[in-house]
Design an enzyme around this catalytic site. Structure first.
Site, short mmCIF file in Angstrom:
data_model
loop_
_atom_site.label_atom_id
_atom_site.label_comp_id
_atom_site.label_asym_id
_atom_site.label_seq_id
_atom_site.Cartn_x
_atom_site.Cartn_y
_atom_site.Cartn_z
N LYS A 136 0.86 -1.19 0.00
CA LYS A 136 0.00 0.00 0.00
C LYS A 136 0.89 1.23 0.00
CE LYS A 136 -1.14 1.40 4.00
NZ LYS A 136 -0.44 2.71 4.09
N ASP A 146 -5.84 -0.36 8.32
CA ASP A 146 -5.44 -0.40 6.92
C ASP A 146 -5.90 -1.65 6.19
OD1 ASP A 146 -4.22 2.06 6.80
OD2 ASP A 146 -2.20 1.31 7.17
#
Length: 304
Positions: free
Chosen positions: A18, A145
């Protein structure tokens, strides 16, 4: 690294890095969690999660950075497996193997990506088809996340990571990720942060080129870069080194660090930059890969 040969009936999922192209800290809640505004994309750099049929639940880890982790019961992969099994009414039976390549505590969501890959892999292995909104809620229970990593495409992330909206279409671009092999724990970075909060500044336009994307990103920032650089000054060296590479359109830290990224318009420039960097800073971790955008489709329940 031990060679891994997946069985014919195994399921394989990539756990992609990410990358926070922007990150604005917009507030702090009474429970201590921070509200964020972040443009999130993904890189082709990834761990690999392999799930095989088995009796009972087990986890083995291999790969260049596996030694930095352990396979104890609180590992996010095992927690994800148990949560999914409980939610779906399924026995938690699987032999899981993680090939760990991404650096740890690096600001690129490696652990969260591994947890999300576990949810995807076991949904396929166990033939579970939970609604996407329910899967995202389950993911949020594992970590802030994990939902965005479960989506795996470009989104604007708000709230504490639980509000996701599709990002505008992004141009073809390449990311050179660099980590100086220094772990920077996220709680330390938030604790070291000083000053007030930023206004949200989401990307609303669709840049026509990598250069236009870089210019749009320069009008935004990563609010965690300054405290992270005070904790690990080597981040400054990483950013300077990236910015000096030919063809680098923007150098910035991702997440809470210490991984930084260089934005490039084409693969040749990104690969050349990685080769140059490995000559001058051979001890650093580096990976040049395509920026994964492909605007995500997010359920209305998860939209801002």
């Amino acid at each position: 690294m031990t060679a891994v040969f997946p069985a014919a009936d195994s399921v394989i999922e990539a756990a992609c890095a990410k990358v926070n192209l922007t990150l604005h800290v917009t507030g702090r809640r009474a429970n201590g969690y921070h509200d964020l505004d972040s443009l999130v994309v993904f890189s082709g750099a990834h761990d690999t999660l392999i799930a095989c049929p088995a009796e009972g639940l087990s986890l083995a880890m291999t790969g260049p950075t596996a030694a930095l982790l352990d396979a104890e019961d609180d590992n996010i992969i095992l927690r994800a497996a148990r949560r999914l099994a409980e939610r779906a009414g399924h026995r938690p039976d699987a032999r899981l193997t993680l090939i760990k390549r991404l650096p740890v505590a690096a600001g690129i969501g490696g652990g969260s990506a591994d947890g999300a890959a576990t949810l995807r892999a076991l949904s396929r292995l166990w033939k579970i088809a939970l609604p996407q909104a329910e899967m995202l809620t389950l993911a949020a229970e594992l970590g802030a996340d994990v939902p965005v990593c479960l989506v795996g495409k470009a989104v604007t992330m708000a709230g504490i990571g639980d509000h996701l909206t599709p990002a505008p279409p992004l141009p073809e671009a390449w990311l050179l990720l660099v980590n100086p092999r220094r772990a920077v724990p996220t709680p330390q970075v938030f604790k070291a942060r000083q000053g007030g909060f930023s206004a949200a500044n989401p990307l609303t336009e669709s840049p026509a080129s990598a250069q236009a994307l870089a210019e749009a990103l320069k009008r935004r920032t990563n609010d965690l870069a300054e405290p992270a650089r005070r904790i690990e000054p080597v981040i400054d060296e990483v950013l300077r080194t990236l910015a000096a590479l030919p063809g680098c359109l923007l150098a910035r830290m991702s997440g809470s660090g210490a991984t930084c990224f260089g934005l490039f318009a084409d693969q040749t420039s990104a690969d050349f930059g990685m080769a140059s960097l490995r000559e001058t800073h051979g001890s650093w971790w580096a990976s040049a890969d395509r920026l994964i955008g492909d605007t995500a489709r997010v359920p209305a329940a998860l939209a801002v």
